[in-house]
Design a protein around this motif. Structure first.
Motif, PDB file in Angstrom:
ATOM      1  N   UNK A   1      -3.188  14.999 -12.423  1.00  0.00           N
ATOM      2  CA  UNK A   1      -2.019  16.307 -12.734  1.00  0.00           C
ATOM      3  C   UNK A   1      -1.121  16.278 -14.007  1.00  0.00           C
ATOM      4  N   UNK A   2      -1.222  14.943 -14.679  1.00  0.00           N
ATOM      5  CA  UNK A   2       0.050  14.966 -15.772  1.00  0.00           C
ATOM      6  C   UNK A   2      -0.793  15.847 -16.749  1.00  0.00           C
ATOM      7  N   UNK A   3      -2.463  15.806 -16.647  1.00  0.00           N
ATOM      8  CA  UNK A   3      -2.883  16.755 -17.754  1.00  0.00           C
ATOM      9  C   UNK A   3      -2.662  18.396 -17.406  1.00  0.00           C
ATOM     10  N   UNK A   4      -2.362  18.621 -16.182  1.00  0.00           N
ATOM     11  CA  UNK A   4      -2.201  19.967 -15.768  1.00  0.00           C
ATOM     12  C   UNK A   4      -1.027  20.149 -16.242  1.00  0.00           C
ATOM     13  N   UNK A   5      -0.239  19.882 -16.267  1.00  0.00           N
ATOM     14  CA  UNK A   5       1.715  19.696 -17.093  1.00  0.00           C
ATOM     15  C   UNK A   5       1.208  20.317 -18.909  1.00  0.00           C
ATOM     16  N   UNK A   6       0.582  19.252 -18.933  1.00  0.00           N
ATOM     17  CA  UNK A   6       0.277  19.476 -20.332  1.00  0.00           C
ATOM     18  C   UNK A   6      -0.175  21.073 -20.575  1.00  0.00           C
ATOM     19  N   UNK A   7      -1.708  20.801 -19.875  1.00  0.00           N
ATOM     20  CA  UNK A   7      -2.180  22.390 -20.241  1.00  0.00           C
ATOM     21  C   UNK A   7      -1.639  23.558 -19.778  1.00  0.00           C
ATOM     22  N   UNK A   8      -1.408  23.514 -18.802  1.00  0.00           N
ATOM     23  CA  UNK A   8       0.165  24.942 -18.568  1.00  0.00           C
ATOM     24  C   UNK A   8       0.673  24.993 -19.366  1.00  0.00           C
ATOM     25  N   UNK A   9       1.515  24.392 -19.729  1.00  0.00           N
ATOM     26  CA  UNK A   9       2.493  24.292 -21.152  1.00  0.00           C
ATOM     27  C   UNK A   9       2.201  24.872 -21.632  1.00  0.00           C
ATOM     28  N   UNK A  10       0.740  24.153 -22.841  1.00  0.00           N
ATOM     29  CA  UNK A  10       0.033  24.782 -23.818  1.00  0.00           C
ATOM     30  C   UNK A  10      -0.072  26.299 -23.697  1.00  0.00           C
ATOM     31  N   UNK A  11      -0.704  26.460 -22.937  1.00  0.00           N
ATOM     32  CA  UNK A  11      -0.742  28.287 -22.322  1.00  0.00           C
ATOM     33  C   UNK A  11       0.457  29.171 -22.981  1.00  0.00           C
ATOM     34  N   UNK A  12       2.102  28.823 -22.827  1.00  0.00           N
ATOM     35  CA  UNK A  12       3.194  29.435 -22.472  1.00  0.00           C
ATOM     36  C   UNK A  12       3.365  30.195 -23.870  1.00  0.00           C
TER      37      UNK A  12
ATOM     38  N   UNK B   1       0.752  -1.039  -0.251  1.00  0.00           N
ATOM     39  CA  UNK B   1      -0.175   0.147  -0.184  1.00  0.00           C
ATOM     40  C   UNK B   1       0.794   0.816  -0.016  1.00  0.00           C
ATOM     41  N   UNK B   2       1.577   1.262   1.264  1.00  0.00           N
ATOM     42  CA  UNK B   2       2.787   2.603   0.884  1.00  0.00           C
ATOM     43  C   UNK B   2       3.793   3.032  -0.027  1.00  0.00           C
ATOM     44  N   UNK B   3       4.792   1.601  -0.476  1.00  0.00           N
ATOM     45  CA  UNK B   3       4.709   2.055  -1.844  1.00  0.00           C
ATOM     46  C   UNK B   3       4.314   2.689  -3.196  1.00  0.00           C
ATOM     47  N   UNK B   4       3.036   1.886  -3.490  1.00  0.00           N
ATOM     48  CA  UNK B   4       1.826   2.497  -4.784  1.00  0.00           C
ATOM     49  C   UNK B   4       1.456   3.765  -4.234  1.00  0.00           C
ATOM     50  N   UNK B   5       1.057   4.145  -2.961  1.00  0.00           N
ATOM     51  CA  UNK B   5       0.330   4.956  -2.719  1.00  0.00           C
ATOM     52  C   UNK B   5       2.085   6.109  -2.646  1.00  0.00           C
ATOM     53  N   UNK B   6       2.853   5.791  -1.972  1.00  0.00           N
ATOM     54  CA  UNK B   6       3.805   6.959  -2.650  1.00  0.00           C
ATOM     55  C   UNK B   6       4.587   7.461  -2.978  1.00  0.00           C
ATOM     56  N   UNK B   7       4.891   6.140  -4.181  1.00  0.00           N
ATOM     57  CA  UNK B   7       5.576   6.259  -5.926  1.00  0.00           C
ATOM     58  C   UNK B   7       4.351   7.494  -6.624  1.00  0.00           C
ATOM     59  N   UNK B   8       2.719   7.102  -6.047  1.00  0.00           N
ATOM     60  CA  UNK B   8       1.842   8.424  -6.859  1.00  0.00           C
ATOM     61  C   UNK B   8       2.309   9.180  -6.012  1.00  0.00           C
ATOM     62  N   UNK B   9       2.062   9.657  -4.742  1.00  0.00           N
ATOM     63  CA  UNK B   9       2.214  10.924  -4.132  1.00  0.00           C
ATOM     64  C   UNK B   9       2.672  12.354  -4.873  1.00  0.00           C
ATOM     65  N   UNK B  10       4.175  11.427  -4.400  1.00  0.00           N
ATOM     66  CA  UNK B  10       5.488  11.648  -5.337  1.00  0.00           C
ATOM     67  C   UNK B  10       4.922  12.188  -6.696  1.00  0.00           C
ATOM     68  N   UNK B  11       4.955  11.873  -7.375  1.00  0.00           N
ATOM     69  CA  UNK B  11       4.439  11.986  -8.618  1.00  0.00           C
ATOM     70  C   UNK B  11       3.868  13.521  -9.116  1.00  0.00           C
ATOM     71  N   UNK B  12       2.515  13.291  -8.528  1.00  0.00           N
ATOM     72  CA  UNK B  12       1.490  14.290  -8.318  1.00  0.00           C
ATOM     73  C   UNK B  12       2.202  15.462  -7.600  1.00  0.00           C
TER      74      UNK B  12
END
Length: 409
Positions: free
Chosen positions: A330-341, A208-219
């Motif tokens: 959160x990956x989509x948020x990066x895409x959207x804000x980089x598109x607005x540059x 549980x911690x290994x899964x959610x820990x990696x996901x939280x670091x990425x987010x």
């Protein structure tokens, strides 16, 4: 009025949760000597070995069921449950390995964001953008961690409630384990039972911690990248201030000096994105592929299992869906804000210049061209980590589910 957010606090809760299974702080690279590395990662190595045996034991049990060596009345149901649990454990094992293998790269990304934090968050407007992006992400990371731990704890301790209920009905104790893992001895006999039960409980907590820990670091890293992109968008739009003293259409000297700095910052963010791909790309490709199969099998289990199993599986599926959704969001948020540059550069009042001085405007063209290729975090160059991919995973899971239902039932 909330206190001013500190950089280290954004990762604080996730780091504390990861430390409970021995994962070292992601702010620290590996020590130089092998002895120091082993000492710093002793808890991690122990947790990794426990989870690795859980995976091996579950795979052996699946093989024994398939060849008929182990008899059970509900073979199909148990095989499906084993596939779900084994897939979840394998995903956790892969994420633990990914964090360990890319420890120094992960530390370098965090160091880059720490430097940008110190350089950019100077005004109250910058702090407002920071709070708006990061505080919700910190709350979501905490919620996801607690939710996954509760879900796995329910799996770990439901057999206790089931044993008490069965004893109340039959007057006999029938020993049960949280998971069906092969051991080279009878895990339900004598004092071995309590050791095995503790071992499996801790193994469930590790996954549980290994899964959610990696996901939280990425987010959290995506949130930092999104925040920096928002600050860059605002800085590009305001690089030329409207002149108050006179109305000549002339680019200010400050704008000419600021533009190269903003270009370098954009390049730094592109470099951070590439490093994030190097750390997480393969891990999340395997995660998405496994989740597609796991959710398909979970749906099949809901058709053939009893109410007790369906309740556990529904809880498990909910956690899987939330996990994949937030990664894609959160990956989509990066895409959207980089598109607005590109739009931010176009809106920067480039027309405030002399008719004979087009150098500044020409320097904007390469930025616009590069910004039209937005930052797209990838799962091994196969799946872009966006909301559209979340829909594709659900569609694929549904397709596999309908095929499995047609063939088996």
């Amino acid at each position: 009025m909330p206190l001013e957010l500190e950089f280290s606090k954004t990762f604080d809760f996730t780091i504390k949760v990861q430390k409970t299974i021995g994962i070292p702080c992601c702010f620290e690279p590996y020590p130089d000597t092998l002895r120091a590395k082993l000492k710093a990662n002793f808890g991690f190595i122990t947790s990794f070995a426990i989870l690795a045996y859980c995976v091996l034991g579950q795979l052996i049990n699946v093989v024994l069921l398939l060849i008929g060596h182990r008899k059970t009345e509900e073979a199909m149901e148990e095989i499906a449950i084993q596939i779900v649990c084994t897939g979840f454990c394998i995903t956790g094992l892969i994420k633990m390995y990914g964090l360990a293998y890319h420890r120094n790269l992960l530390t370098s990304i965090i160091d880059d964001f720490r430097v940008m934090w110190a350089e950019e968050l100077l005004s109250s407007a910058d702090r407002q953008i920071c709070d708006k992006v990061l505080r919700p992400t910190m709350a979501i990371a905490a919620f996801a961690a607690i939710g996954n731990i509760i879900m796995v704890s329910a799996f770990n301790f439901l057999p206790v409630a089931e044993m008490i209920f069965n004893h109340w009905q039959t007057g006999k104790w029938h020993r049960l384990q949280p998971y069906v893992i092969w051991f080279p001895f009878d895990g339900t006999g004598g004092w071995w039972y309590y050791l095995v039960y503790t071992f499996e409980v801790y193994g469930g907590y590790v996954v549980a911690v290994s899964n959610v820990g990696t996901n939280c670091i990425f987010c959290l890293l995506c949130a930092h990248l999104t925040m920096q992109l928002k600050l860059l968008n605002r800085s590009l739009e305001d690089v030329i201030q409207p002149e108050e003293a006179n109305k000549r259409r002339l680019v200010q000297r400050d704008a000419r000096e600021m533009l190269p700095k903003l270009i370098r910052r954009h390049q730094s963010l592109l470099s951070c994105k590439e490093t994030m791909d190097a750390v997480f790309s393969l891990t999340f490709f395997l995660n998405f592929a496994a989740s597609t199969i796991i959710m398909c099998v979970q749906g099949f289990l809901m058709l053939i299992a009893d109410f007790y199993v369906v309740t556990k599986i529904a809880l498990f599926m909910g956690c899987c869906l939330v996990e994949i959704f937030f990664l894609c969001y959160y990956g989509d948020e990066v895409l959207e804000n980089s598109t607005q540059l590109a739009q931010a550069v176009y809106n920067c009042r480039w027309y405030h210049q002399d008719a004979g001085d087009c150098k500044f405007s020409k320097n904007l063209i390469p930025i616009i061209l590069r910004a039209q290729r937005p930052m797209k975090l990838m799962a091994w160059k196969f799946w872009p980590i966006t909301i559209n991919t979340f829909g594709m995973i659900l569609n694929a899971s549904w397709s596999y589910f309908t095929l499995l239902r047609t063939v088996v039932l």
